[in-house]
Design a protein around this motif. Sequence first.
Motif, short mmCIF file in Angstrom:
data_model
loop_
_atom_site.label_atom_id
_atom_site.label_comp_id
_atom_site.label_asym_id
_atom_site.label_seq_id
_atom_site.Cartn_x
_atom_site.Cartn_y
_atom_site.Cartn_z
N MET A 154 0.78 16.79 9.81
CA MET A 154 1.28 17.28 11.08
C MET A 154 1.18 18.80 11.13
N SER A 155 1.03 19.31 12.33
CA SER A 155 0.92 20.76 12.47
C SER A 155 2.29 21.41 12.29
N ASN A 156 2.26 22.70 12.01
CA ASN A 156 3.49 23.45 11.79
C ASN A 156 4.45 23.29 12.96
N GLY A 157 5.70 23.04 12.67
CA GLY A 157 6.71 22.94 13.70
C GLY A 157 6.79 21.58 14.38
N SER A 158 5.95 20.63 13.96
CA SER A 158 5.95 19.32 14.61
C SER A 158 6.80 18.29 13.89
N GLU A 159 7.10 18.54 12.62
CA GLU A 159 7.88 17.57 11.86
C GLU A 159 9.28 17.47 12.47
N GLY A 160 9.69 16.26 12.78
CA GLY A 160 10.99 16.03 13.37
C GLY A 160 11.06 16.32 14.86
N ALA A 161 9.92 16.67 15.46
CA ALA A 161 9.91 16.98 16.89
C ALA A 161 10.05 15.70 17.71
N THR A 162 10.61 15.85 18.89
CA THR A 162 10.76 14.71 19.78
C THR A 162 9.42 14.38 20.43
N PRO A 163 9.24 13.14 20.89
CA PRO A 163 8.01 12.81 21.61
C PRO A 163 7.79 13.70 22.83
N GLY A 164 8.87 14.03 23.53
CA GLY A 164 8.75 14.90 24.71
C GLY A 164 8.18 16.26 24.35
N PHE A 165 8.66 16.83 23.25
CA PHE A 165 8.17 18.13 22.80
C PHE A 165 6.69 18.03 22.44
N LEU A 166 6.30 16.95 21.74
CA LEU A 166 4.90 16.79 21.34
C LEU A 166 3.99 16.59 22.54
N VAL A 167 4.45 15.85 23.54
CA VAL A 167 3.66 15.68 24.77
C VAL A 167 3.47 17.03 25.44
N GLN A 219 -13.81 16.46 20.74
CA GLN A 219 -13.17 17.16 19.61
C GLN A 219 -11.72 16.73 19.46
N LEU A 220 -11.01 16.64 20.58
CA LEU A 220 -9.60 16.27 20.54
C LEU A 220 -9.41 14.86 19.97
N LEU A 221 -10.28 13.94 20.35
CA LEU A 221 -10.11 12.55 19.96
C LEU A 221 -10.78 12.18 18.64
N ASP A 222 -11.48 13.11 18.02
CA ASP A 222 -12.11 12.83 16.72
C ASP A 222 -11.12 12.28 15.69
N PRO A 223 -9.90 12.84 15.57
CA PRO A 223 -8.96 12.31 14.59
C PRO A 223 -8.55 10.85 14.85
N LEU A 224 -8.76 10.38 16.08
CA LEU A 224 -8.44 8.97 16.41
C LEU A 224 -9.67 8.08 16.31
N GLY A 225 -10.79 8.66 15.88
CA GLY A 225 -12.01 7.87 15.74
C GLY A 225 -13.01 8.10 16.86
N GLY A 226 -12.74 9.05 17.74
CA GLY A 226 -13.68 9.38 18.80
C GLY A 226 -13.35 8.69 20.11
N LEU A 227 -14.15 9.01 21.11
CA LEU A 227 -13.93 8.50 22.47
C LEU A 227 -13.93 6.99 22.58
N ASP A 228 -14.76 6.32 21.81
CA ASP A 228 -14.95 4.88 21.97
C ASP A 228 -14.20 4.04 20.94
N SER A 229 -13.30 4.65 20.19
CA SER A 229 -12.62 3.91 19.13
C SER A 229 -11.49 3.04 19.68
N ALA A 230 -11.15 2.02 18.93
CA ALA A 230 -10.04 1.14 19.30
C ALA A 230 -8.74 1.94 19.38
N ARG A 231 -8.57 2.89 18.48
CA ARG A 231 -7.36 3.71 18.46
C ARG A 231 -7.24 4.56 19.72
N THR A 232 -8.37 5.10 20.18
CA THR A 232 -8.37 5.89 21.41
C THR A 232 -8.07 5.01 22.61
#
Length: 160
Positions: A1-14, A121-134
């Motif tokens: 996780m990026s700095n300052g994100s640990e323990g963050a609420t979903p609202g803050f992350l959005v 670029q943004l979705l690469d960590p999820l497997g790219g645009l066409d991935s099941a995770r995306t």
Amino acid sequence: MSNGSEGATPGFLVWRLSMKWRVAVDRAVAPLGLTHAQYSLVASLHGMQRSGERPSQRRLADHTGLEPLYVSKLARALETAGLLERTRDPRDPRAVQLALTEQGQEVTRRAIEVVHGLLQQLLDPLGGLDSARTREFTRDLTILLDTQLDPFSENETEQS
């Protein structure tokens, strides 16, 4: 996780993700003479025009989630830049219809290509645009966007 994100609420992350995306798009489309908000407007208008629609400012506001007054301001600026035209709706003289000019279509096509690269670029960590995770992520975002929010309703945990 990026700095300052640990323990963050979903609202803050959005919020952080939306700010990260807005800044990236702003920087990417600036050489084309657009801001992120203007890009949102012209890209949406481009898609609507391709499907045969010539939307009103109100319809475009509803589609983008932007306030109608802000869409009007953006549309006037884009009209001044020669990227779109505003005309009275023949069916409703109070409504203004929007359409991209030829120049607007060209700038929008280029901007869409640039932003599509950012999205990859943004979705690469999820497997790219066409991935099941995306696809799952997209479904989750859609569910959240479709959820009605009432800032004046009491939270159930506060009632207990």
